[in-house]
Design a protein around this motif. Structure first.
Motif, PDB file in Angstrom:
ATOM      1  N   GLN A  98       0.816  -1.202   0.000  1.00 49.47           N
ATOM      2  CA  GLN A  98       0.000   0.000   0.000  1.00 49.47           C
ATOM      3  C   GLN A  98       0.856   1.261   0.000  1.00 49.47           C
ATOM      4  N   GLY A  99       2.022   1.182   0.649  1.00 46.80           N
ATOM      5  CA  GLY A  99       2.907   2.348   0.671  1.00 46.80           C
ATOM      6  C   GLY A  99       3.329   2.770  -0.722  1.00 46.80           C
ATOM      7  N   VAL A 100       3.739   1.788  -1.518  1.00 46.44           N
ATOM      8  CA  VAL A 100       4.131   2.094  -2.898  1.00 46.44           C
ATOM      9  C   VAL A 100       2.901   2.474  -3.717  1.00 46.44           C
ATOM     10  N   GLY A 101       1.767   1.827  -3.451  1.00 44.01           N
ATOM     11  CA  GLY A 101       0.541   2.173  -4.162  1.00 44.01           C
ATOM     12  C   GLY A 101       0.124   3.607  -3.912  1.00 44.01           C
ATOM     13  N   LEU A 102       0.289   4.069  -2.672  1.00 41.84           N
ATOM     14  CA  LEU A 102      -0.126   5.425  -2.329  1.00 41.84           C
ATOM     15  C   LEU A 102       0.784   6.489  -2.940  1.00 41.84           C
ATOM     16  N   VAL A 103       2.055   6.175  -3.126  1.00 40.77           N
ATOM     17  CA  VAL A 103       2.973   7.172  -3.704  1.00 40.77           C
ATOM     18  C   VAL A 103       3.133   6.981  -5.208  1.00 40.77           C
ATOM     19  N   SER A 104       2.422   5.997  -5.759  1.00 41.06           N
ATOM     20  CA  SER A 104       2.601   5.694  -7.182  1.00 41.06           C
ATOM     21  C   SER A 104       2.233   6.883  -8.074  1.00 41.06           C
ATOM     22  N   THR A 105       1.197   7.625  -7.682  1.00 42.30           N
ATOM     23  CA  THR A 105       0.801   8.763  -8.518  1.00 42.30           C
ATOM     24  C   THR A 105       1.897   9.820  -8.578  1.00 42.30           C
ATOM     25  N   ALA A 106       2.643   9.995  -7.470  1.00 43.27           N
ATOM     26  CA  ALA A 106       3.760  10.944  -7.466  1.00 43.27           C
ATOM     27  C   ALA A 106       4.886  10.437  -8.367  1.00 43.27           C
ATOM     28  N   ILE A 107       5.110   9.115  -8.369  1.00 46.30           N
ATOM     29  CA  ILE A 107       6.132   8.526  -9.249  1.00 46.30           C
ATOM     30  C   ILE A 107       5.726   8.691 -10.704  1.00 46.30           C
ATOM     31  N   TYR A 108       4.461   8.412 -11.012  1.00 46.53           N
ATOM     32  CA  TYR A 108       3.981   8.543 -12.381  1.00 46.53           C
ATOM     33  C   TYR A 108       4.163   9.979 -12.887  1.00 46.53           C
TER      34      TYR A 108
END
Length: 561
Positions: A98-108
């Motif tokens: 979930q941690g990576v899922g939550l920051v995924s939009t910032a990575i994208y």
């Protein structure tokens, strides 16, 4: 509980303190009359009632004697330490996911990732999780529980910390996350296996409660993301500097450091868990694993060490009890060399690798075990398909509803994540109580929770406001936690120690493989702004519910060998 003695049964209220029988035999504890079956029963009626059974083999009779000693320990200091350390593994499983899922939009945003490619990072993660689950699942039955238990956290912490390093390189992010996921993938199958093998029989339901650590991990990751990724993040309206000419306002690395801080914190926490497991707590090899490998003296020695740690009376189990069962079943025990050096033990492990793999045939040569494995394999695939779609894309749908439609800020969205995931603990509590209820038990708890999870995802298609999104997302997560708590606790119970870890790993691997495909299917529908993502998720978990209707064995009030 009854006790089998030379063809007789002695009820629990007639139980003596000694395992020995007056005629010189040995008492084999029976917790349920189904355990006295003389032939395999796989009738339709038995399947639907969950009363399918098969005769106990020699190993299971010996394992039953170890169960008696574990029952005497109760929830001692050692068992409590094991429960917490295994719980930390559950914590890390979803904290990272979930941690990576939550920051995924910032990575994208920073790396200029197209909608159609957003699923790549989750697919790579699931590939690593699948290989990790399979690899560590097999390893835990070959090299033992101890080393696999520690290596999972070490691998995850090393590559997890490296995940924060790449700049404008989405491919590198995906590759490193794949490597971190290799370690992460072994957590659930290993931790559930270990907890089950040390807990007393009447307290096995506490393995279901281990799943409370998953929502705690999600809430922790959400809180960290709120304090980092949401605070130090680019304006969502800006394009990546990778795609913008120099001098124009854009999303740069320096203005988008929050997600990196988030990843570093998760990496440090994982390293702390490894330190606790390896340096602080002295983990002993599972007595049942040692017994399954013919190391009976070592199994008894471990029981004595646990008794000492618990400050409990010494076990009464001896090698003579095991020998009596061999004699009763006409088994000639294999002589094994003793006093081996560490190098000699390692050499024997390597030589025995093929033998250990051949041991897995037992899953498929027994009709009951094979049937259970097929049902659980499909259920795992439907479950992982569903919650991967939910975990990967419901946050994105919520973010777009809040930001793209002008109904809130990124900060508001992260606060809503906390509201969504905090109630997940309710799901673990529901599992704890329902698996003990006569009308539900493991089997019907799985069916009920899966149906409710699918309904919550289906209803998600009908709302167009933030309150509806948040409420149904929370309901979906409660039911997801409920289902997974029962599934992760009950699947390992259904198989013997000889191949329990391998089966758990294979089932988890099958689920992860379904999870690899799910983000790709979801990403295409996300690009089309379609609600099909939600129907895909609901369909997967409903398939799992259907499979569990035919689960032939209800483990409530049955021994686990």
């Amino acid at each position: 509980m009854a006790f089998q003695t030379s063809g007789e049964f002695v009820r629990a209220d007639e139980k003596k303190d000694s395992l020995s029988h007056p005629d010189g035999g040995v008492q084999v504890p029976i917790y349920n009359d189904l355990e006295t079956a003389s032939s395999e029963d796989l009738s339709i009626g038995a399947i639907l009632r969950g009363t399918a059974a098969k005769p106990m083999n020699t190993f299971e009779k010996k394992a039953a004697l170890i169960n008696v000693e574990l029952d005497k320990f109760g929830l001692g200091r050692y068992q409590i330490c094991i429960w917490f350390l295994c719980g930390f593994g559950y914590f890390l499983d979803l904290a990272w996911s979930q941690g990576v899922g939550l920051v995924s939009t910032a990575i994208y945003q920073e790396m200029d990732v197209a909608d159609a490619d957003t699923g790549t990072i989750f697919a790579c993660a699931n590939a690593g999780l699948a290989l990790g689950a399979l690899g560590f699942g097999l390893a835990v039955d070959i090299i033992g529980r101890k080393w696999a238990f520690n290596l999972t956290c070490l691998i995850t912490s090393i590559f997890g910390l490296l995940l924060a390093a790449p700049k404008y390189n989405y491919g590198a992010i995906c590759g490193i996350y794949f490597l971190a996921s290799l370690g992460l993938g072994g957590n659930i199958p290993i931790d559930a296996t270990i907890a089950l093998e040390f807990l007393p029989q009447k307290r096995r339901y506490f393995v279901a409660l281990l799943s409370m650590w998953q929502p705690i991990g999600v809430v922790f990751a959400s809180a960290v993301a709120l304090g980092t990724a949401a605070k130090w993040r680019c304006d969502p309206s800006l394009d990546s500097c990778k795609a913008i000419a120099a001098g124009e306002a854009c999303c740069s690395v320096d203005s988008n450091m929050g997600w990196r801080y988030n990843i570093i914190i998760l990496g440090v926490v994982t390293l702390v868990v490894f330190f606790l497991r390896f340096f602080v707590f002295h983990f002993h090899e599972s007595p049942k694993f040692l017994l399954s490998r013919g190391r009976e003296a070592e199994a008894i020695e471990v029981l004595h060490k646990i008794a000492k740690f618990n400050k409990a009376p010494a076990p009464t189990l001896t090698l003579e009890h095991f020998a009596a069962i061999d004699a009763m079943d006409g088994v000639v025990p294999e002589e094994k060399p003793t006093n081996l050096t560490r190098a000699e033990k390692n050499k024997r492990v390597l030589k025995g690798f093929g033998k250990e793999l051949r041991r897995l045939k037992g899953i498929f040569t027994n009709k009951l075990s094979c049937f259970i494995f097929v049902l659980l394999g499909i259920a795992y695939m439907g479950d992982y398909w569903s919650f991967n779609l939910a975990g990967s894309f419901l946050p994105i749908i919520l973010l777009r509803n809040n930001v793209d439609n002008g109904r809130g800020s990124v900060i508001d969205t992260y606060q809503q994540y906390l509201i969504i995931y905090s109630p997940g603990i309710i799901g673990a509590a529901l599992a704890l109580f329902s698996v003990q209820m006569p009308l539900l038990g493991r089997k019907w708890s799985l069916v009920f929770s899966a149906i409710c999870q699918g309904l919550s995802m289906a209803m998600y298609t009908q709302v167009q406001n933030t309150a509806g999104y948040v409420g149904l997302n929370a309901l979906e997560y409660i039911m997801q936690t409920y289902f997974n708590a029962v599934l992760y606790a009950s699947a390992p119970e259904l198989f013997d120690t000889e191949y329990r870890g391998s089966v758990s790993g294979m089932l988890s691997c099958l689920g992860r493989l379904a999870g690899i495909v799910a983000p790709y299917a979801g990403a295409q529908l996300l690009a089309d702004a379609s609600s099909g993502i939600l129907w895909l998720g609901a369909g997967g978990i409903w398939l799992s519910a259907l499979m569990m209707v035919f689960l032939p064995v209800e483990m409530r009030n049955r021994q686990m060998f």
